[in-house]
Design an enzyme around this catalytic site. Structure first.
Site, PDB file in Angstrom:
ATOM      1  N   THR A 101      51.862 -32.002 -27.843  1.00 20.00           N
ATOM      2  CA  THR A 101      51.690 -32.876 -26.681  1.00 20.00           C
ATOM      3  C   THR A 101      50.837 -34.077 -27.097  1.00 20.00           C
ATOM      4  OG1 THR A 101      50.068 -33.046 -24.845  1.00 20.00           O
ATOM      5  CG2 THR A 101      49.567 -31.366 -26.766  1.00 20.00           C
TER       6      THR A 101
ATOM      7  N   GLU B 137      48.758 -35.213 -25.684  1.00 26.02           N
ATOM      8  CA  GLU B 137      47.136 -35.325 -25.517  1.00 26.02           C
ATOM      9  C   GLU B 137      46.548 -35.018 -26.954  1.00 26.02           C
ATOM     10  OE1 GLU B 137      44.608 -34.634 -22.857  1.00 26.02           O
ATOM     11  OE2 GLU B 137      46.396 -35.931 -21.880  1.00 26.02           O
TER      12      GLU B 137
ATOM     13  N   TYR C   5      41.870 -28.344 -24.890  1.00 21.54           N
ATOM     14  CA  TYR C   5      43.173 -28.092 -25.088  1.00 21.54           C
ATOM     15  C   TYR C   5      43.995 -29.036 -26.213  1.00 21.54           C
ATOM     16  CZ  TYR C   5      48.212 -28.912 -23.540  1.00 21.54           C
ATOM     17  OH  TYR C   5      49.656 -29.239 -23.545  1.00 21.54           O
TER      18      TYR C   5
ATOM     19  N   LYS D  42      45.943 -27.724 -29.620  1.00 19.88           N
ATOM     20  CA  LYS D  42      47.325 -27.909 -30.072  1.00 19.88           C
ATOM     21  C   LYS D  42      47.563 -28.681 -31.275  1.00 19.88           C
ATOM     22  CE  LYS D  42      49.936 -26.841 -26.251  1.00 19.88           C
ATOM     23  NZ  LYS D  42      51.165 -26.043 -26.111  1.00 19.88           N
TER      24      LYS D  42
HETATM   25  P1  NAP Z   1      53.362 -24.423 -17.657  1.00 19.83           P
HETATM   26  O1  NAP Z   1      54.253 -24.834 -16.362  1.00 19.83           O
HETATM   27  O2  NAP Z   1      51.862 -24.328 -17.507  1.00 19.83           O
HETATM   28  O3  NAP Z   1      53.817 -23.256 -18.317  1.00 19.83           O
HETATM   29  C1  NAP Z   1      53.139 -22.355 -19.135  1.00 19.83           C
HETATM   30  C2  NAP Z   1      53.812 -21.049 -19.428  1.00 19.83           C
HETATM   31  O4  NAP Z   1      52.958 -20.326 -20.412  1.00 19.83           O
HETATM   32  C3  NAP Z   1      53.928 -20.141 -18.425  1.00 19.83           C
HETATM   33  O5  NAP Z   1      55.256 -19.536 -18.489  1.00 19.83           O
HETATM   34  C4  NAP Z   1      52.844 -19.193 -18.424  1.00 19.83           C
HETATM   35  O6  NAP Z   1      52.688 -17.872 -17.949  1.00 19.83           O
HETATM   36  C5  NAP Z   1      52.916 -19.010 -19.926  1.00 19.83           C
HETATM   37  N1  NAP Z   1      51.701 -18.470 -20.556  1.00 19.83           N
HETATM   38  C6  NAP Z   1      50.351 -18.988 -20.385  1.00 19.83           C
HETATM   39  N2  NAP Z   1      49.451 -18.263 -20.953  1.00 19.83           N
HETATM   40  C7  NAP Z   1      50.304 -17.222 -21.754  1.00 19.83           C
HETATM   41  C8  NAP Z   1      49.904 -16.155 -22.446  1.00 19.83           C
HETATM   42  N3  NAP Z   1      48.490 -15.504 -22.869  1.00 19.83           N
HETATM   43  N4  NAP Z   1      50.888 -15.461 -22.918  1.00 19.83           N
HETATM   44  C9  NAP Z   1      52.184 -15.718 -22.548  1.00 19.83           C
HETATM   45  N5  NAP Z   1      52.377 -16.511 -21.960  1.00 19.83           N
HETATM   46  C10 NAP Z   1      51.397 -17.315 -21.453  1.00 19.83           C
HETATM   47  O7  NAP Z   1      53.536 -25.595 -18.745  1.00 19.83           O
HETATM   48  P2  NAP Z   1      54.593 -26.454 -18.887  1.00 19.83           P
HETATM   49  O8  NAP Z   1      54.496 -27.555 -18.164  1.00 19.83           O
HETATM   50  O9  NAP Z   1      55.965 -25.772 -18.746  1.00 19.83           O
HETATM   51  O10 NAP Z   1      54.762 -26.796 -20.487  1.00 19.83           O
HETATM   52  C11 NAP Z   1      55.411 -26.060 -21.498  1.00 19.83           C
HETATM   53  C12 NAP Z   1      54.473 -26.120 -22.759  1.00 19.83           C
HETATM   54  O11 NAP Z   1      54.634 -27.549 -23.240  1.00 19.83           O
HETATM   55  C13 NAP Z   1      53.149 -25.817 -22.704  1.00 19.83           C
HETATM   56  O12 NAP Z   1      52.962 -25.248 -23.851  1.00 19.83           O
HETATM   57  C14 NAP Z   1      52.344 -27.077 -22.622  1.00 19.83           C
HETATM   58  O13 NAP Z   1      51.119 -27.018 -23.251  1.00 19.83           O
HETATM   59  C15 NAP Z   1      53.277 -28.027 -23.404  1.00 19.83           C
HETATM   60  N6  NAP Z   1      53.329 -29.379 -23.129  1.00 19.83           N
HETATM   61  C16 NAP Z   1      53.672 -29.744 -21.473  1.00 19.83           C
HETATM   62  C17 NAP Z   1      53.674 -31.088 -21.206  1.00 19.83           C
HETATM   63  C18 NAP Z   1      54.223 -31.408 -20.002  1.00 19.83           C
HETATM   64  O14 NAP Z   1      54.008 -32.665 -19.582  1.00 19.83           O
HETATM   65  N7  NAP Z   1      54.418 -30.701 -19.091  1.00 19.83           N
HETATM   66  C19 NAP Z   1      53.609 -32.152 -22.050  1.00 19.83           C
HETATM   67  C20 NAP Z   1      53.444 -31.770 -23.588  1.00 19.83           C
HETATM   68  C21 NAP Z   1      53.319 -30.623 -23.781  1.00 19.83           C
HETATM   69  P3  NAP Z   1      52.379 -17.669 -16.302  1.00 19.83           P
HETATM   70  O15 NAP Z   1      53.637 -18.229 -15.600  1.00 19.83           O
HETATM   71  O16 NAP Z   1      52.227 -16.220 -16.170  1.00 19.83           O
HETATM   72  O17 NAP Z   1      51.162 -18.337 -16.317  1.00 19.83           O
HETATM   73  O1  F7E Z   2      46.517 -35.433 -15.270  1.00 18.41           O
HETATM   74  C1  F7E Z   2      44.075 -38.028 -13.539  1.00 18.41           C
HETATM   75  C2  F7E Z   2      43.689 -37.042 -14.756  1.00 18.41           C
HETATM   76  O2  F7E Z   2      46.459 -33.081 -15.197  1.00 18.41           O
HETATM   77  C3  F7E Z   2      46.949 -36.707 -15.324  1.00 18.41           C
HETATM   78  C4  F7E Z   2      49.849 -31.414 -19.300  1.00 18.41           C
HETATM   79  O3  F7E Z   2      50.880 -31.172 -18.962  1.00 18.41           O
HETATM   80  O4  F7E Z   2      50.258 -33.530 -19.673  1.00 18.41           O
HETATM   81  C5  F7E Z   2      49.615 -32.949 -19.105  1.00 18.41           C
HETATM   82  O5  F7E Z   2      48.076 -33.073 -18.849  1.00 18.41           O
HETATM   83  C6  F7E Z   2      45.917 -38.029 -15.122  1.00 18.41           C
HETATM   84  C7  F7E Z   2      44.687 -37.615 -15.940  1.00 18.41           C
HETATM   85  O6  F7E Z   2      47.955 -34.037 -16.819  1.00 18.41           O
HETATM   86  C8  F7E Z   2      43.476 -36.032 -10.647  1.00 18.41           C
HETATM   87  O7  F7E Z   2      42.366 -37.512 -15.218  1.00 18.41           O
HETATM   88  C9  F7E Z   2      43.511 -38.137 -11.232  1.00 18.41           C
HETATM   89  O8  F7E Z   2      44.069 -38.827 -16.468  1.00 18.41           O
HETATM   90  O9  F7E Z   2      48.394 -34.352 -14.349  1.00 18.41           O
HETATM   91  P1  F7E Z   2      47.426 -34.038 -15.168  1.00 18.41           P
HETATM   92  P2  F7E Z   2      47.263 -34.191 -18.190  1.00 18.41           P
HETATM   93  O10 F7E Z   2      45.883 -34.099 -18.239  1.00 18.41           O
HETATM   94  O11 F7E Z   2      47.818 -35.704 -18.616  1.00 18.41           O
HETATM   95  C10 F7E Z   2      49.928 -33.380 -21.206  1.00 18.41           C
HETATM   96  C11 F7E Z   2      50.930 -34.265 -22.016  1.00 18.41           C
HETATM   97  C12 F7E Z   2      49.995 -31.904 -21.453  1.00 18.41           C
HETATM   98  O12 F7E Z   2      50.200 -31.660 -22.533  1.00 18.41           O
HETATM   99  C13 F7E Z   2      49.271 -30.954 -20.530  1.00 18.41           C
HETATM  100  O13 F7E Z   2      49.515 -29.715 -20.707  1.00 18.41           O
HETATM  101  O14 F7E Z   2      45.726 -37.810 -13.851  1.00 18.41           O
HETATM  102  N1  F7E Z   2      43.818 -37.489 -12.382  1.00 18.41           N
HETATM  103  N2  F7E Z   2      43.225 -37.335 -10.288  1.00 18.41           N
HETATM  104  C14 F7E Z   2      44.075 -36.027 -12.064  1.00 18.41           C
HETATM  105  N3  F7E Z   2      44.360 -35.033 -12.589  1.00 18.41           N
HETATM  106  C15 F7E Z   2      44.603 -33.870 -11.756  1.00 18.41           C
HETATM  107  N4  F7E Z   2      45.137 -32.678 -12.565  1.00 18.41           N
HETATM  108  N5  F7E Z   2      44.335 -33.877 -10.483  1.00 18.41           N
HETATM  109  C16 F7E Z   2      43.463 -34.850  -9.951  1.00 18.41           C
HETATM  110  O15 F7E Z   2      43.191 -34.731  -8.778  1.00 18.41           O
END
Ligand code: NAP
Ligand code: F7E
Length: 348
Positions: free
Chosen positions: A134, A136, A158, A162
């Site tokens: 990520t 992050e 987090y 990672k």
């Molecule tokens: P998500 O919607 O939160 O999905 C996370 C998945 O992990 C769900 O299937 C969840 O199961 C499963 N999980 C959580 N804890 C677990 C455990 N202890 N054992 C087995 N499975 C578990 O995340 P996503 O947005 O699809 O992202 C996929 C991956 O990419 C994650 O690793 C995230 O950190 C990473 N990532 C995401 C983004 C983004 O912008 N979306 C960017 C960079 C990296 P449940 O459905 O049961 O909760």
């Molecule tokens: O926040 C601001 C918050 O929670 C984005 C995950 O998929 O992407 C995700 O992490 C921004 C932040 O995503 C609210 O402070 C303002 O600056 O949607 P977010 P994230 O933290 O960037 C990365 C790449 C991952 O890997 C992670 O798994 O938005 N923000 N107001 C808010 N955020 C939330 N959640 N809620 C608010 O009300």
């Protein structure tokens, strides 16, 4: 020809569901790990699910957990997958401050457990591994834009977890010759995004306000900047990494940056809501029809914020021939139209 077998940890999540659809379209058999839950957690993949008694199933689900080494190892031994995608994680940055130990266990050690299971079951030559890294990890960014060589400086439990997962993946690649890749993915969104991430929260809240189902939306930091892509584009890059001759690490991003407030304004425009912003700092508010519809709440601020992320994915363009197909306007249009359809269908 023998069909390839993929095993997805995190199949029930946003990315897991799109990756499954993509791999099925490429003729894979997809095995997925789901957690036992007291309520159904398969909403994003129900449309692909087939009863275990049905013949010719292409998606097969197994119970397991990334915190349980034995369950991981026995599944890998039984399935002998060609490719493993580790998407499982406690993926919410703000929540990781509330449950830091669990986040480290799942997001850092979970990756180690899968890599160890590949090694323990002597699958180093057979099984390729993808780790969901990520942006992050860049946290308090040291250069702009960020690429594969930019040093990490994570700002949350987090992000720190990672970073461990990233380096243990590199370590097992170098020590044991496992075909292991880190995707360093910047934020990517869709209608299937979890409801507490900011884009989905904004779309869902503003659609409800448009339909008169909600009065106000409360947000945190409006000025954080993100490089937001479309999850449907990003899962293709994961697969492409595992089809290369050599394993490597890749930044996946759009190269365009917007503030949270920009994203709100795009959604308001898509919904044809006339608006104006007034006030400063925590008193900043968004008005429509003389009523305040968005207000700020400090509760959504994090102990540390990542203020600005912007990716450079030239390596992916060059080596994977990957580039994002959908821009932020298309993403907003998709999220808004799916949300409106679902709300209107729920009402009727
Ligand atoms: P998500 O919607 O939160 O999905 C996370 C998945 O992990 C769900 O299937 C969840 O199961 C499963 N999980 C959580 N804890 C677990 C455990 N202890 N054992 C087995 N499975 C578990 O995340 P996503 O947005 O699809 O992202 C996929 C991956 O990419 C994650 O690793 C995230 O950190 C990473 N990532 C995401 C983004 C983004 O912008 N979306 C960017 C960079 C990296 P449940 O459905 O049961 O909760
Ligand atoms: O926040 C601001 C918050 O929670 C984005 C995950 O998929 O992407 C995700 O992490 C921004 C932040 O995503 C609210 O402070 C303002 O600056 O949607 P977010 P994230 O933290 O960037 C990365 C790449 C991952 O890997 C992670 O798994 O938005 N923000 N107001 C808010 N955020 C939330 N959640 N809620 C608010 O009300």
């Amino acid at each position: 020809m023998r069909k390839k077998k993929a095993l997805i940890f995190g199949i029930t999540g946003q990315d897991g569901s799109y990756l499954t659809e993509f791999l099925l379209s490429k003729n894979y058999i997809v095995h997925g790990v789901i957690r036992r839950s007291s309520s159904f957690n398969t909403g994003r993949i129900n449309h692909i699910y087939k009863d275990p008694h049905a013949k010719g199933r292409k998606m097969i689900l197994h119970y397991g957990d990334i915190t349980d080494a034995i369950s991981i190892s026995s599944l890998i031994k039984k399935i002998q997958p060609d490719e493993i995608y580790n998407l499982a994680a406690q993926s919410h940055v703000a929540v990781s401050f509330e449950v830091p130990e669990y986040t480290a266990n799942a997001d850092a050690l979970g990756t180690l457990r899968i890599l160890e299971a590949i090694r323990f079951n002597k699958l180093e030559k057979k099984t390729k591994f993808y780790q969901a890294g990520t942006s992050e990890m860049f946290g308090k960014v040291i250069e702009i834009p960020q690429n594969e060589k930019t040093p990490f400086y994570p700002q949350s439990p987090y992000g720190v977890a990672k970073v461990y997962a990233h380096w243990i993946t590199v370590n097992y690649r170098e020590a044991y010759n496992i075909f292991a890749c880190n995707g360093i993915l910047f934020n990517h969104e869709s209608y299937r995004r979890g409801g507490t991430f900011v884009t989905k929260k904004i779309v869902s809240g503003l659609c409800k306000i448009k339909l008169g189902l909600q009065e106000k939306l409360f947000l945190g930091n409006l000025y954080a900047k993100r490089d937001w892509g479309d999850a449907r584009d990003f899962v293709k890059a994961m697969w492409k990494m595992l089809q290369q001759k050599k394993p490597s690490d890749y930044v996946i991003s759009t190269g365009k940056q917007y503030t949270v407030k920009n994203f709100v304004n795009l959604v308001l425009a898509e919904l044809n809501i006339k608006y104006s912003w007034k006030g400063k700092n925590l008193n900043e508010k968004c008005f429509a029809n003389n009523k305040s519809i968005i207000e700020l709440d400090k509760a959504y601020h994090r102990p540390l914020e990542v203020h600005s992320l912007l990716g450079n994915s030239n390596k992916a363009k060059r080596e994977l021939k990957w580039k994002p197909e959908k821009n932020i306007k298309k993403l907003v249009r998709h999220m808004v139209s799916e949300e409106m359809n679902s709300l209107v269908n729920d009402k009727s």
